[in-house]
Motif scaffolding. Sequence first.
Motif, PDB file in Angstrom:
ATOM      1  N   LYS A  41       3.772  10.591  -5.173  1.00 12.37           N
ATOM      2  CA  LYS A  41       5.183  10.998  -5.152  1.00 12.37           C
ATOM      3  C   LYS A  41       5.569  11.610  -3.807  1.00 12.37           C
ATOM      4  O   LYS A  41       6.323  12.572  -3.729  1.00 12.37           O
ATOM      5  CB  LYS A  41       5.501  11.998  -6.282  1.00 12.37           C
ATOM      6  CG  LYS A  41       5.139  11.517  -7.666  1.00 12.37           C
ATOM      7  CD  LYS A  41       5.861  10.239  -8.027  1.00 12.37           C
ATOM      8  CE  LYS A  41       5.511   9.769  -9.430  1.00 12.37           C
ATOM      9  NZ  LYS A  41       6.051   8.432  -9.744  1.00 12.37           N
ATOM     10  N   LYS A  42       5.017  11.034  -2.760  1.00  7.33           N
ATOM     11  CA  LYS A  42       5.338  11.514  -1.412  1.00  7.33           C
ATOM     12  C   LYS A  42       5.407  10.317  -0.474  1.00  7.33           C
ATOM     13  O   LYS A  42       4.499   9.473  -0.472  1.00  7.33           O
ATOM     14  CB  LYS A  42       4.274  12.499  -0.923  1.00  7.33           C
ATOM     15  CG  LYS A  42       4.477  13.013   0.492  1.00  7.33           C
ATOM     16  CD  LYS A  42       3.366  13.974   0.863  1.00  7.33           C
ATOM     17  CE  LYS A  42       3.462  14.413   2.324  1.00  7.33           C
ATOM     18  NZ  LYS A  42       4.677  15.175   2.613  1.00  7.33           N
ATOM     19  N   ILE A  57       0.844  -1.203   0.000  1.00  4.19           N
ATOM     20  CA  ILE A  57       0.000   0.000   0.000  1.00  4.19           C
ATOM     21  C   ILE A  57       0.877   1.249   0.000  1.00  4.19           C
ATOM     22  O   ILE A  57       0.615   2.226  -0.717  1.00  4.19           O
ATOM     23  CB  ILE A  57      -0.940  -0.001   1.226  1.00  4.19           C
ATOM     24  CG1 ILE A  57      -1.967  -1.127   1.108  1.00  4.19           C
ATOM     25  CG2 ILE A  57      -1.659   1.343   1.363  1.00  4.19           C
ATOM     26  CD1 ILE A  57      -2.817  -1.318   2.351  1.00  4.19           C
ATOM     27  N   LYS A  58       1.933   1.232   0.791  1.00  7.93           N
ATOM     28  CA  LYS A  58       2.834   2.382   0.879  1.00  7.93           C
ATOM     29  C   LYS A  58       3.467   2.693  -0.478  1.00  7.93           C
ATOM     30  O   LYS A  58       3.517   3.849  -0.910  1.00  7.93           O
ATOM     31  CB  LYS A  58       3.934   2.099   1.909  1.00  7.93           C
ATOM     32  CG  LYS A  58       4.834   3.289   2.234  1.00  7.93           C
ATOM     33  CD  LYS A  58       5.811   2.909   3.329  1.00  7.93           C
ATOM     34  CE  LYS A  58       6.526   4.135   3.883  1.00  7.93           C
ATOM     35  NZ  LYS A  58       7.390   4.783   2.884  1.00  7.93           N
ATOM     36  N   ARG A  59       3.926   1.643  -1.151  1.00  6.27           N
ATOM     37  CA  ARG A  59       4.557   1.832  -2.457  1.00  6.27           C
ATOM     38  C   ARG A  59       3.539   2.328  -3.486  1.00  6.27           C
ATOM     39  O   ARG A  59       3.828   3.213  -4.291  1.00  6.27           O
ATOM     40  CB  ARG A  59       5.187   0.509  -2.924  1.00  6.27           C
ATOM     41  CG  ARG A  59       5.881   0.584  -4.286  1.00  6.27           C
ATOM     42  CD  ARG A  59       7.043   1.542  -4.245  1.00  6.27           C
ATOM     43  NE  ARG A  59       7.757   1.566  -5.504  1.00  6.27           N
ATOM     44  CZ  ARG A  59       8.693   2.457  -5.817  1.00  6.27           C
ATOM     45  NH1 ARG A  59       9.036   3.404  -4.954  1.00  6.27           N
ATOM     46  NH2 ARG A  59       9.299   2.418  -6.984  1.00  6.27           N
ATOM     47  N   ASN A 114     -15.843   0.722   9.447  1.00  7.16           N
ATOM     48  CA  ASN A 114     -15.553   2.098   9.031  1.00  7.16           C
ATOM     49  C   ASN A 114     -15.770   2.247   7.522  1.00  7.16           C
ATOM     50  O   ASN A 114     -14.846   2.552   6.773  1.00  7.16           O
ATOM     51  CB  ASN A 114     -14.091   2.458   9.369  1.00  7.16           C
ATOM     52  CG  ASN A 114     -13.781   2.295  10.828  1.00  7.16           C
ATOM     53  OD1 ASN A 114     -14.076   3.167  11.624  1.00  7.16           O
ATOM     54  ND2 ASN A 114     -13.188   1.174  11.185  1.00  7.16           N
ATOM     55  N   PRO A 115     -16.989   2.012   7.021  1.00  6.19           N
ATOM     56  CA  PRO A 115     -17.215   2.005   5.570  1.00  6.19           C
ATOM     57  C   PRO A 115     -16.981   3.346   4.891  1.00  6.19           C
ATOM     58  O   PRO A 115     -16.744   3.395   3.692  1.00  6.19           O
ATOM     59  CB  PRO A 115     -18.678   1.569   5.445  1.00  6.19           C
ATOM     60  CG  PRO A 115     -19.302   1.955   6.743  1.00  6.19           C
ATOM     61  CD  PRO A 115     -18.235   1.776   7.775  1.00  6.19           C
ATOM     62  N   LYS A 116     -17.047   4.449   5.649  1.00  6.40           N
ATOM     63  CA  LYS A 116     -16.887   5.768   5.044  1.00  6.40           C
ATOM     64  C   LYS A 116     -15.527   6.398   5.373  1.00  6.40           C
ATOM     65  O   LYS A 116     -15.314   7.582   5.132  1.00  6.40           O
ATOM     66  CB  LYS A 116     -18.018   6.689   5.495  1.00  6.40           C
ATOM     67  CG  LYS A 116     -19.385   6.249   4.990  1.00  6.40           C
ATOM     68  CD  LYS A 116     -20.457   7.255   5.362  1.00  6.40           C
ATOM     69  CE  LYS A 116     -21.813   6.830   4.806  1.00  6.40           C
ATOM     70  NZ  LYS A 116     -22.875   7.800   5.151  1.00  6.40           N
ATOM     71  N   TYR A 117     -14.613   5.595   5.903  1.00  8.18           N
ATOM     72  CA  TYR A 117     -13.304   6.134   6.267  1.00  8.18           C
ATOM     73  C   TYR A 117     -12.536   6.580   5.025  1.00  8.18           C
ATOM     74  O   TYR A 117     -12.505   5.894   4.010  1.00  8.18           O
ATOM     75  CB  TYR A 117     -12.495   5.075   7.009  1.00  8.18           C
ATOM     76  CG  TYR A 117     -11.063   5.488   7.283  1.00  8.18           C
ATOM     77  CD1 TYR A 117     -10.743   6.302   8.362  1.00  8.18           C
ATOM     78  CD2 TYR A 117     -10.038   5.086   6.434  1.00  8.18           C
ATOM     79  CE1 TYR A 117      -9.441   6.688   8.605  1.00  8.18           C
ATOM     80  CE2 TYR A 117      -8.724   5.469   6.669  1.00  8.18           C
ATOM     81  CZ  TYR A 117      -8.438   6.269   7.760  1.00  8.18           C
ATOM     82  OH  TYR A 117      -7.139   6.651   7.989  1.00  8.18           O
ATOM     83  N   SER A 118     -11.925   7.735   5.094  1.00  8.01           N
ATOM     84  CA  SER A 118     -11.050   8.210   4.025  1.00  8.01           C
ATOM     85  C   SER A 118      -9.958   9.063   4.655  1.00  8.01           C
ATOM     86  O   SER A 118     -10.107   9.567   5.767  1.00  8.01           O
ATOM     87  CB  SER A 118     -11.827   9.024   2.987  1.00  8.01           C
ATOM     88  OG  SER A 118     -12.298  10.225   3.563  1.00  8.01           O
ATOM     89  N   ILE A 119      -8.870   9.191   3.937  1.00  6.14           N
ATOM     90  CA  ILE A 119      -7.768  10.005   4.436  1.00  6.14           C
ATOM     91  C   ILE A 119      -7.262  10.889   3.316  1.00  6.14           C
ATOM     92  O   ILE A 119      -7.185  10.469   2.156  1.00  6.14           O
ATOM     93  CB  ILE A 119      -6.624   9.121   4.983  1.00  6.14           C
ATOM     94  CG1 ILE A 119      -5.514  10.002   5.573  1.00  6.14           C
ATOM     95  CG2 ILE A 119      -6.064   8.193   3.910  1.00  6.14           C
ATOM     96  CD1 ILE A 119      -4.490   9.228   6.345  1.00  6.14           C
ATOM     97  N   LYS A 120      -6.963  12.140   3.652  1.00  4.49           N
ATOM     98  CA  LYS A 120      -6.460  13.083   2.660  1.00  4.49           C
ATOM     99  C   LYS A 120      -4.950  13.206   2.787  1.00  4.49           C
ATOM    100  O   LYS A 120      -4.418  13.433   3.872  1.00  4.49           O
ATOM    101  CB  LYS A 120      -7.119  14.446   2.839  1.00  4.49           C
ATOM    102  CG  LYS A 120      -6.832  15.415   1.689  1.00  4.49           C
ATOM    103  CD  LYS A 120      -7.644  16.681   1.802  1.00  4.49           C
ATOM    104  CE  LYS A 120      -7.356  17.616   0.633  1.00  4.49           C
ATOM    105  NZ  LYS A 120      -8.108  18.882   0.739  1.00  4.49           N
ATOM    106  N   ILE A 121      -4.244  13.013   1.666  1.00  5.87           N
ATOM    107  CA  ILE A 121      -2.795  13.156   1.610  1.00  5.87           C
ATOM    108  C   ILE A 121      -2.476  14.106   0.470  1.00  5.87           C
ATOM    109  O   ILE A 121      -2.776  13.814  -0.687  1.00  5.87           O
ATOM    110  CB  ILE A 121      -2.094  11.808   1.393  1.00  5.87           C
ATOM    111  CG1 ILE A 121      -2.426  10.848   2.531  1.00  5.87           C
ATOM    112  CG2 ILE A 121      -0.588  11.997   1.277  1.00  5.87           C
ATOM    113  CD1 ILE A 121      -1.884   9.449   2.335  1.00  5.87           C
TER     114      ILE A 121
END
Length: 432
Positions: free
Chosen positions: A269-270, A260-262, A291-298
Motif C-alpha cells: 500500500k505504498k 512488479i510496481k502494481r 545477484n542471487p542474494k539481492y533483497s530490498i527493504k520497503i
Amino acid sequence: MIFIQEFIQKIQYQQCILISYSGGLDSTVLLYQLIPFMYQYPFLQLRAIHINHQINNKSEIWSQHCHKICQKNNITLKIQKVFFKNKKNFQNHARKVRYQIIKKYMLKNEILVTGHHLNDQCETLFLSLKRGSGLPGLSGIASWKYLEKEKKIFRPLIKYKKIEIKKWAILNHIPWIEDDSNFQNIYDRNFIRNKILTPIEKKWPIFLENCYRSMKICYKQDKALNYFLDQILIKNKLLYHNIKVSIIESYIQEIQIILIKRWIFLNIKKNISYNKIKEIHHKLIKEHSKNPKYSIKINNYKIFRYKNIIYQIFSYPDLKNTIIYWHNHNKSLKLPYHLGELQKNQYGTTLPKPKKKDLVSIRFHTCKIISINNKYHKKIKNIWQENNIPPWNRNRIPIIFYNEKIISIIGIINFSNYYNDIWKISWTKKII
C-alpha cells in the motif's frame, strides 16, 4: 457562492465531520461554508482540530484565534501542540505528523475535511514533475480517499481557485490568519506558488484549469492501466505475497516493470519510485544469476527472489538468540512477534513427556548438525530443504529443548525416542 454543495450531498445521516482548521484562508472559508449546514441539518456534527507547530512566533496567537472562532460558532475544537526537533524538510515532515495526530483523534463515524484547492493541485503537479513521478504522482490530490480503514478524507474546495475562495471571504467579511511563512521561498511549494504559478496564471488565466484537466486524465489512465494489471494478477492468482518470475517474463520489459510496481503496491500500500522498481526488476529478473542474494527493504517488508519466485515478506526481528522457558505446561505459551502460541492438547505433535527435572525451553535456532535418536546425524539445512521451509521462516519455527537437548522442530521432525509417557503440543500459527 457555495463551494461545498456537491460535498454536502454526499453526507450521510448522523455523519460527523472533523475539519483540519489552521486559521488560514482556505480552512477558514471551508469552516464558514460548513456552519450554515450544521444548523440546516441538526444531525450533522462538526468538530475542528488545530495543530500548533510552534514554529512561528505567532503560533499561540493563531491558536487563540481558532479557539475564539470555534467558540463563537459553537464548534468543539481540539488544539494539539507539536514540537519539531529536526527542521529539515519541515513542510513534508509537518504534513505527516499532522495526519498522524488527526487520525488518532478521529471518531469512528467521522470524516476529515481539508481546505485544499485548485492552486494546491497545480503546486502538487509541479512538485511531482520535479521528483520525476509517474502517473500516480501526476494524478494530483484526490478529492477524497481513505486515510486508513474506515477513515476518509474529503477536499470539498479542490476544484476552486484560491482567488475565488479569497473573494468569497472578503465579500462575507470572514476573518482569517495570514501566515508570513507562505512567502518564504526556501520551501519548494512556496517557490512554485510564488515564483512559477503566479506569473504563469497572470499570462494564462486558464492554466490552472488545464492543469487540473491534465491531472484528471492522468488519474483515469492510471486507473485503467491498474485495471488491466490487476486482471493479470487475478488470472494468475498473484494477489498475494509471491509472484512467479515466469509470469513476469512472459510480457515485454515495460509491462514487467509496471506489473512488479502494481504487485508491490497491492501488498504494501505504498507507491514506490519508478527508479526503485527498475532496480528491483534489474536485480531480480535480468541479473539474478549475478545477484542471487539481492533483497530490498520497503517499509517493513523485504522483497527478494527464491527458487524462481519473487517474494514480499514482512521483515521480522531476528530470533536467533531468543529463548523462552515453558515452566507451566498446562498453560499455553505465547510466542513473540505474532508467532501464535504453543498449547498442550490432544491434537498436536506427539512428543516424549518431559520429566519433572527437565527444563523446557523454546528456541528458534540450533546447531548446524543434529543427532537423530542417537543413531545418525543430519544437517539442519537439509531438514529445512526436505520440508520446503524457505529461508525467511527458518528462524521463526519453534524448536523444543529439554534442558540443552533438542527434542523437536514443531510440526516437522522429532529428534528423540519416545519415553513411556507422551504429550501432544499444538502450534496455533500459520507462517508464509
